[in-house]
Each structure stands twice: as C-alpha cells, then as structure tokens.
Design a protein around this motif. Sequence first.
Motif, PDB file in Angstrom:
ATOM      1  N   ILE A 597       0.845  -1.183   0.000  1.00 46.54           N
ATOM      2  CA  ILE A 597       0.000   0.000   0.000  1.00 46.54           C
ATOM      3  C   ILE A 597       0.883   1.235   0.000  1.00 46.54           C
ATOM      4  O   ILE A 597       1.832   1.340   0.772  1.00 46.54           O
ATOM      5  N   SER A 599       0.936   5.448   0.261  1.00 47.70           N
ATOM      6  CA  SER A 599       0.212   6.639   0.706  1.00 47.70           C
ATOM      7  C   SER A 599       0.998   7.870   0.292  1.00 47.70           C
ATOM      8  O   SER A 599       2.200   7.981   0.588  1.00 47.70           O
ATOM      9  N   SER A 708      -9.196   8.023   0.449  1.00 45.98           N
ATOM     10  CA  SER A 708      -8.555   9.228  -0.059  1.00 45.98           C
ATOM     11  C   SER A 708      -9.405  10.408   0.367  1.00 45.98           C
ATOM     12  O   SER A 708     -10.533  10.238   0.846  1.00 45.98           O
ATOM     13  N   PHE A 745      -3.861  10.339  -0.992  1.00 45.57           N
ATOM     14  CA  PHE A 745      -4.362   9.139  -1.656  1.00 45.57           C
ATOM     15  C   PHE A 745      -3.672   7.916  -1.067  1.00 45.57           C
ATOM     16  O   PHE A 745      -2.470   7.963  -0.737  1.00 45.57           O
ATOM     17  N   GLN A 746      -4.425   6.834  -0.916  1.00 42.48           N
ATOM     18  CA  GLN A 746      -3.874   5.536  -0.568  1.00 42.48           C
ATOM     19  C   GLN A 746      -4.244   4.563  -1.687  1.00 42.48           C
ATOM     20  O   GLN A 746      -5.430   4.397  -2.008  1.00 42.48           O
ATOM     21  N   ILE A 747      -3.217   3.921  -2.240  1.00 41.96           N
ATOM     22  CA  ILE A 747      -3.408   3.087  -3.419  1.00 41.96           C
ATOM     23  C   ILE A 747      -2.693   1.760  -3.210  1.00 41.96           C
ATOM     24  O   ILE A 747      -1.581   1.716  -2.655  1.00 41.96           O
ATOM     25  N   VAL A 749      -0.555  -0.737  -4.823  1.00 39.89           N
ATOM     26  CA  VAL A 749       0.308  -0.755  -6.004  1.00 39.89           C
ATOM     27  C   VAL A 749       0.711  -2.173  -6.401  1.00 39.89           C
ATOM     28  O   VAL A 749       1.160  -2.402  -7.534  1.00 39.89           O
ATOM     29  N   SER A 761       5.566   3.170  -9.811  1.00 38.74           N
ATOM     30  CA  SER A 761       4.390   3.313  -8.959  1.00 38.74           C
ATOM     31  C   SER A 761       4.421   4.632  -8.200  1.00 38.74           C
ATOM     32  O   SER A 761       3.393   5.313  -8.057  1.00 38.74           O
ATOM     33  N   VAL A 765       1.608   7.785  -8.575  1.00 39.32           N
ATOM     34  CA  VAL A 765       0.869   8.421  -7.486  1.00 39.32           C
ATOM     35  C   VAL A 765       1.168   9.919  -7.425  1.00 39.32           C
ATOM     36  O   VAL A 765       0.281  10.744  -7.208  1.00 39.32           O
ATOM     37  N   LEU A 768      -0.805  11.589 -10.014  1.00 39.09           N
ATOM     38  CA  LEU A 768      -2.204  11.701  -9.621  1.00 39.09           C
ATOM     39  C   LEU A 768      -2.425  12.887  -8.680  1.00 39.09           C
ATOM     40  O   LEU A 768      -3.410  13.618  -8.806  1.00 39.09           O
TER      41      LEU A 768
END
Length: 783
Positions: A597, A599, A708, A745-747, A749, A761, A765, A768
């Motif tokens: 994850i 952030s 997010s 944002f938390q994605i 990856v 990655s 982010v 974004l």
Amino acid sequence: MEDQHERVPVDGRVLVEEKVPVEQLVPVKRVPVEERFHLEERVPVEERVLVEGRIPVEENFDPSVMGRINEDGYESMSGSGNLDGGLEDEQETLVLERPAKKLKYHRHTQEQINELETCFKEWPHPDEKQRLDLSRKLNLEPRQVKFWFQNRRTQMKNQLERHENVMLRQENDKLRVENVAIKDAVRNPICNHCGGVAMLGNITIEENQLRVENAQLRDELSRICGLAEKFLGRPVTPLASPIALPRPSSNLELEVAGNGFGGLNSGGTPLPMGPLTRPGMMGVEKPFNSSVFVELAVTAMDELLRLAQADSPIWMTSLDGGKETLNPVEYMRTFSPCIGLKPSGFVTEASRETGMVMINSLALVETLMDGSRWAQMFPCVIAKASTTDVLSSGIGRTRHGALQLMHAELQVLSPLVPVRQVKFLRFCKQHGEGLWAVVDVSIDTALDGASINSFVNCRRLLSGCVVQDLSNGYTRVTWIEHSEYDESAVHYLYRSLLSSGLGFGALRWLATLQRQCESIAILLSSTVPCEDHPVLTQAGRRSLLQLTNRMRDNFCAGVCASTVRMWNKLHVASLGEDVKVMTRKSMNIPGEPPGVILSAATSVWMPIMHQQLFNFLRDERQRSKWDILSNGGPMQEMIHIPKGQTSSNCVSLLRPNARNQNDNTMLILQETWADASGSLIVYAPLDVASMRAVMTGGDSSFVALLPSGFAIVPDGSSGYGDDWSGKLARGSSNKGSGSLLTVAFQILVNSLPMAKLNVESVETVNSLLSCTINKIKSAVSSA
C-alpha cells in the motif's frame, strides 16, 4: 546601550519637555572655591543651581543653552563630571527659575498598546525602519516607539530576575529548614523503646541515622497532609504514632501515597498507608515518590480556575471579538511557570474559547478521563491516546480526585506539520454540583524517576476545561490551551495557522467537541426520519457508520506520520519537498486488501476561502471536474445520513455515472463535515456486493477499503468569528484570504505483500496528486 536618562513609564505615558526661553536664565555671583560645599545655602530656596550641566528631571530646559545632548544622556558644560573637583573662581553658574507649568504626559490608547504588544512578540529589538513604520502606523513619534520597546524589554528582564530570585529564595528556605530539622534530630534522639530522650552513648551510629531519617519522614508527612487537604478539599490527619503500615489496597479512595500519605476510606476515617510500590525488573518491587506529581496537579488546577475566570488584561480579545489569546507579560507577572522556563527556540501559543455543548458534565468528564473514549471524541485531533499510570482513580465511584499519567499524539491533517508527542498529568476535580474541572500539564520524568522525554517538540503547559451543567440540558465549557512548541520543525505555510490557534488551539478542541456531541445526539435520536434507501435497515445504518469511522481513521493515519500505522517513509529525488510518500505491507489485516500500500500526501495554498473550497469539493454535481472516478459526469447520491444540523455534516453513498450497464459495479462511500476550525472530505471506492451486505446489517470489518480525501483549513492570515456556519451556507469570502488544502491518496500498487516497490508506482501516485491539484485550481479560478 539603552537610554538611561529618558525613561517612559510602562503604562504608556511620555514626558513632554518644554523649552525655557534664554531670558529666564539668570546668572548669579561667582562662588569662591572654599565655599563650594555650601553652594545650596547661598542660593534662594525658590531657585535651583545647575552644576556641571546636571538638569533635574522634573524641570523644563533648553538643550541649546545647557549643553550638547547625545543619545545616552546629557554632556557636562564644565568639562568635569565630578563636583568634588571644584569650580573655577571665574566660572558663572546659571540658575533656572522654577517653571510655572506642570509636566505633560502622553498616554497611549488601548489600540496602540495592543499593536505594540503584538510587534514585541515578533521582534523585541526593532531596527530604525521598523520603528519608523510603526510610528507612522500608530501616529506616534519614533522616540515614543523606541522608549516603549526599551521599557518593555527592561520590564521583561526584571520579571524574569524576580522569578528566579523567588525560586532561589524558596529553595534556600527549604534547605535551611531541612538543615535545622536534621540538627535538631541529632541533638535530641528519641529512644525506640521508651519514647524518651536517648543518650548518644547508648545508641549506635546506624540507629542514630535511622532516627534522623525518621524525623525527615515525619516532616515530609506533615507537608503531604497539607497538600492532600488541597487535593481532596478536606483535612487529612497525619499518623500520631508509629504503627505497622500495610500496603495500599484497591478500595482506598486516594492511591497517591507513594511517600507515607494517609488515604481516606468512604467514611472519611484516616487509613495508614505505606510506600507505594511498582513492579520492577525480575519481579522485584521498588518504591517511588509521587508527591511531586500531586503538588504539580494541585498547582495546575488552581491556575486553570484562575485563568478561566480572568479577563483583561490577562486575556486579549481580537478586534472581531472571536478569539481570546493570552497576554504573556501579564501572565508572567501573575503566575509562576509550573514546569520551568521555555526551552530555547520554542514559541508559545495560548488561547481560550467558551461555548455550549450538547452533553452533561458527568458524561464529558468520563470521556476525558478514558484514553480511548477521549481519542474517539476528537478523531482528527488525536491520533493516539493511552493512560500509562493511574495515581488515583477518584473518590468513591466518581472521578473527583482522579489523577493519571497519559500519553497522546496530537496532529494537524497535513504532512508539513509534525505530530506532537506529549506526556502529561491529567487531574479531575469536582468544585460543586454540576461543576467540574479537568487540567493537563506536561511532565519530564516518569513515576520511577526515569526521563520520558529525551527530546520533545512540544510541551503542553497548563491546558484543560471547566465544565458546568445548564438547566436546558446543555453544558457550558470553557476550554484553555497553552503550549510551547518548536516552530522550526513546522513548514512556513502552516506557521500562521498554528500561531493563530486554529491548529492546536482552544477553538479547534471546542469546535470538534461540539460537532461530535451534536452528531452523537442526532444519530441516537429516534425522531430523525429515515431518508435512506429502502434496503438500509437500522442495523445496516449502524454497520455503515462503523465502516465510515474506520475509513476516516485510516485516512488520518495515512496523512500524518503517527505510530497508529507502521509506515516507511520513502525518499525519492524526483519528488518535491512538500510531498510525503510512505509505504507499508498489508498481510492478513482485517479491512485492508493484501499487498503493498502506497500513501501520498501534500499540502498547497489555495486562493479561495476554505468554506467555498469545501462546498465545491463536496458537491457531487461538480465531481467530474477533479475526480477520475466520476467517469466524466455527475454522481448520484443514493444514501444520505445526516450527522449534524447542517447538510454538510453527513455520510453519503454515491454512484458514479455509468457509461454502460457493465460499469455499475462500484460505489463511493463518503463522509464530510465542517466546523469553525476547518473541514474534511474522505471517500473510498467499494464494490456493490460488499456494500449490499453492509446495508443489510452485515459485519463491516471484512470490507477492504483504501481511503482518499481532502483536509481544508484557513491559512491563518485573517481573523475568525462566530458566524462560520452562515458563511459556510452562503459561501462568502474575504478578499486577500486563502485556505490550505491537504490532498492524500492511498493506493494498492501490488497485490503481493512481499513484492518490491518500483519507481514507476511512485511516479504514478505523484502524477495523480499533481493532476488533481491542478484540476481543482483551474476549476475554482474559473468559478
């Protein structure tokens, strides 16, 4: 070197000098050298002799006649500064007649004094340009501004010296008393068997030393009993004779007797108490002394009550009447610091707010004294809180007299503001029917004497609240926040916010408390009509709110580097200094997808008021202007759960615009709220199958989400008032004011927990973040 001859009184009065015409200066006869010591007898009483250019302060004079005047004083006309050196026979002495007019004074206005005090906090040693600018702004002479700053610096220096002298004098008196007590105990030893005077020849050195220590302990017991009387509000009788002291039990009303302090049972009968012990290493118990914490708590409680009732000049009110800040000069003059002087490089912030809260005093006190409930009541302010030691659980079954050691992590939702780690004492006391007070004060040592703050970026000075029940079911709360922090660790964008009190000040604590209590009352009320989707039952509503709370907490943990989540901070050269990227591996954690994850969070300044920016971001019709999840169109609100009296405080379930029938597989859960200190928008995409199970009352802990959102606060450059809710509804703004926007944002990856994070990655982010911020700026600038 400061001017020593022209001093301006502290209250703002300025001595205005009047020139005397030369015609009024009358020469006198020559005075022989042998009669120079009888000079005053030869001059009439109504006249005064000016010798060696010295001018009485209370008389008017002409500088051109009396001599040259430099910045430090007056230059002698005779060339000799010593009267004993004699006067030449041929020298004439001028006699100045007493002027008929009295001295004239100039008193500063309250607005001038307030502006001078504000400038003194920022630069106590202004240069010439700053003095000129300030004199033009306040309509004062540059000399008046200069003298005011000189006197204020002298006053502050004298106050610090007086405080140090008082502390040294108290320490000296304490040592003197202990010395006298030790000498008296040595001179008059007591027999352990008969209680009479023992002969020194009949006792050993060890026995004599034990008796000396016994005398010291008795003196300490008497002092602690006096302290306990303040602590409990009723007298405590010291032990009259030596008896076997049992260890304290759990049913004692007061458990702070680490030094022989006698506790009280429910009937008020004195109980013998022995040294309080704590488990040490290898199971060995060791005693500790907690009297210093009791004394600190009692002193802090007394100061809290005085500050809560005080008015001007200790508290200064802003021009718009919406903020009360502490006057540091009056505070230093009235109070003595509880925990020592301010560390070098630290700045002080202190504010007070008063308001009505929808909760009774007993419920609020119980919430404040419980670490987990306290953190839940202030979800975005407190990242983590716990109770590390309980010195007293209270008297009977109440929190009256409760004293405990606590640890907390305080946060502002921005990666540019470091989390404040504070360890403090919390003391609760009831002062009347429906009247309570809870006070906090930082400490630097633990109960066993070990240091607990090897390095701190914040010290929480006297802070807390006074709670009083009202007849309408509400509670009147007066909140005081007083702290010192290292300003160099804070980004320059947020320094104005913190100094204004919007970051960690009393306004934010009270506004959060009011919003949370209002939300709880509305959610628990049975009269609120159900506006939800027909498939949402009461159990489903409760499950949906639990999921929303977890989403909000995870969002806050991803913005700030608290210890709630074990994040690893990444240092990427291509990223800016204002962007913080952290990563962690999620494996078998309920409510989170497995994998790596990422952030990412950053904060920027926006040229728009925070109310307007909040209204734009929460509007589902404007969502397509910045959110890629909207599929280029407006979103539809399927479920709306109100959490406040305004429509902005709510939980919503949104459905993005579906381009075709196969795209109806995602929903967006969102929570929004706003109060006087700022606003928050948190959202997370969820699949329809999971939300259907939650809305029917299923367990929400299994639903995996990555939140997010946005945190919006004023930039601190303008004042604030009580009409924030009206401004929020109208969307009004003030020219020249802006807001601070935090985007996070938390994605996921990589779905493999053991996978390594690649640079692509991180760049995705970061792209974004930049794209979202640019879209928001473009949208608000064209609105």
